[in-house]
Design a protein around this motif. Structure first.
Motif, PDB file in Angstrom:
ATOM      1  N   VAL A  81      31.996  33.396 116.712  1.00 17.16           N
ATOM      2  CA  VAL A  81      32.817  32.783 115.669  1.00 17.16           C
ATOM      3  C   VAL A  81      32.065  31.581 115.113  1.00 17.16           C
ATOM      4  O   VAL A  81      31.380  30.871 115.852  1.00 17.16           O
ATOM      5  N   PRO A 105      33.487  36.339 111.961  1.00 27.05           N
ATOM      6  CA  PRO A 105      34.691  35.619 111.534  1.00 27.05           C
ATOM      7  C   PRO A 105      34.426  34.123 111.420  1.00 27.05           C
ATOM      8  O   PRO A 105      33.794  33.525 112.293  1.00 27.05           O
ATOM      9  N   SER A 171      34.992  36.122 104.322  1.00 24.74           N
ATOM     10  CA  SER A 171      34.504  35.894 105.682  1.00 24.74           C
ATOM     11  C   SER A 171      35.406  34.927 106.443  1.00 24.74           C
ATOM     12  O   SER A 171      35.391  34.904 107.685  1.00 24.74           O
ATOM     13  N   LYS A 173      38.551  33.963 108.069  1.00 22.90           N
ATOM     14  CA  LYS A 173      39.715  34.655 108.615  1.00 22.90           C
ATOM     15  C   LYS A 173      40.875  33.710 108.911  1.00 22.90           C
ATOM     16  O   LYS A 173      42.009  34.149 109.101  1.00 22.90           O
ATOM     17  N   ARG A 196      47.032  33.247 106.117  1.00 19.13           N
ATOM     18  CA  ARG A 196      45.773  32.817 106.743  1.00 19.13           C
ATOM     19  C   ARG A 196      45.600  31.297 106.768  1.00 19.13           C
ATOM     20  O   ARG A 196      44.557  30.809 107.185  1.00 19.13           O
ATOM     21  N   ALA A 394      42.254  34.927 114.106  1.00 19.37           N
ATOM     22  CA  ALA A 394      41.066  35.058 113.270  1.00 19.37           C
ATOM     23  C   ALA A 394      40.139  36.149 113.788  1.00 19.37           C
ATOM     24  O   ALA A 394      39.577  36.919 112.999  1.00 19.37           O
TER      25      ALA A 394
END
Length: 397
Positions: A81, A105, A171, A173, A196, A394
């Motif tokens: 991440v 993510p 991209s 998340k 989100r 995410a």
């Protein structure tokens, strides 16, 4: 197994509260994740070794070198991440593109209103202008919102417009707003999909016990000397207080540096109840907080949160704040402090007069209420639990 996290941040020319928050977040997440960093520095675009104007303009839109640095850091860390903070100007949109191509993510922390505002503050000529949230940057451009330059602001605006049209922001998340106010503005404007966008106020490592508080009778402003922090209305308020109270006027101590330094110095020369401390840190800052009567936070922009309030609460001090942005959520009128309309000189004066009329014992109660709010609402443990839920969503999406 918790994923490793690569923290990405473009340092500003002048370090401030955001950089301190970035470091604090890194420390808190290190308790549960393998953390690594990829930092860029705006100072790299200053001085003799900096790219020329054309090179900077090109890199503003897509910096291949920054993308390569990001991907190298990502491969070395093995992170699953990326945690983005500010990535402009050196990082550039190329980082979003790289993450999208790698199906990595991204969790995007929003400490201000970028990437939806040229300045990051939505301010034009001292007033909040929401146009940028709806994709119109003309007013920010004409005011030279970025680095005081119309040309640079226009380039930044075109870059933002291109970024939003590129699809590279897919991209991201999860978007983290640091106040409900900020989240609501971003969602209601259509800037971001509601599902989100999450609210997560900053955590704070409170002192186990506050130091023995004194009340030396002065009010403390602690922050950058910039227009958005309400410096000019504050100075005007102290001139009005002097006109009303004469020799009974309480002192105002201004701690900080910035473009309005000359304006503050001018008022110091004409109003003996205004004092300038300059850049304040370490023991000097601690003593300034410990001995003040109250902390004043008169911001005129939509302050996303206002960590200076946390600092005041840590020292059990009342806060006199503008009823704006995230400040409206963390200062409770009549409980932990007082609130006035942003930029309203008379409102600041009335807050100070009310605090002056408040008995010392009641001021202690107000300060204690702020301290209790901080311990209850900003604990690192609660913050980490909330972050983990956002991260899980995410990674799944």
């Amino acid at each position: 197994m918790t994923p490793g996290i690569l923290q990405v941040f473009n340092r500003y020319l002048s370090p401030g509260g955001e950089e301190m928050s970035v470091n604090r977040i890194f420390q808190h997440l290190s308790a549960q994740h393998a953390m690594s960093r990829c930092f860029f520095d705006s100072a790299d675009w200053k001085g003799e070794s900096a790219p020329g104007p054309a090179g900077q303009a090109r890199r503003l839109f897509y910096n291949k070198e920054s993308r390569a640095q990001f991907e190298t850091a990502l491969d070395a860390s093995g992170a699953g991440v990326a945690l983005f903070h500010n990535i402009f100007p050196v990082g550039s949109p190329s980082l979003y593109h790289a993450a999208l191509e790698r199906r990595l993510p991204v969790v995007q922390y929003l400490h201000n209103y970028r990437p939806f505002s040229v300045s990051g503050t939505l301010q034009v000529d001292g007033k909040v202008v929401q146009d940028a949230l709806y994709g119109s940057y003309w007013k920010e451009i004409s005011s030279g919102a970025w680095q005081g330059s119309v040309v640079k602001s226009a380039l930044f605006a075109v870059m933002l417009k291109a970024l939003h049209r590129s699809g590279w922001l897919k991209s991201v998340k999860a978007w983290i707003a640091i106040s409900d106010f900020m989240r609501q503005k971003l969602v209601s404007s259509g800037s971001l999909p509601e599902a989100r966008v999450h609210t997560l106020r900053h955590a704070w490592d409170a002192m186990p016990q506050p130091p023995v508080a004194e009340d030396a009778g002065y009010y403390l402003f602690l922050g950058r000397l910039v227009e958005t922090k309400g410096v000019i209305p504050l100075l005007d308020a102290w001139d009005e207080l002097r006109a009303q109270l004469g020799k009974k006027t309480p002192s105002l101590h201004i701690a900080g540096e910035g473009p309005l330094n000359d304006a503050v110095q001018q008022r110091v020369r004409t109003n003996p109840y205004i004092g300038q401390l300059g850049h304040t840190g370490g023991e000097t800052k601690r003593e300034a907080l410990r001995r003040c009567r109250a902390v004043i936070v008169p911001s005129t922009w939509w302050e996303p949160l206002g960590l200076v309030v946390y600092e005041a609460y840590d020292y059990s001090k009342p806060v006199l704040a503008a009823n704006s942005g995230g400040l409206s959520e963390i200062v409770q009128h009549g409980v932990t402090g007082l609130k006035h309309e942003p930029g309203n000189v008379h409102g600041i004066v009335q807050d100070v007069l009310a605090m002056e009329a408040t008995p010392a014992t009641e001021r202690l109660v107000i300060g204690s209420a702020g301290r209790q709010w901080l311990l209850r609402e900003a604990s690192p443990q609660a913050w980490l639990q909330r972050f983990e839920k956002i991260l899980a969503e995410a990674v799944k999406s």
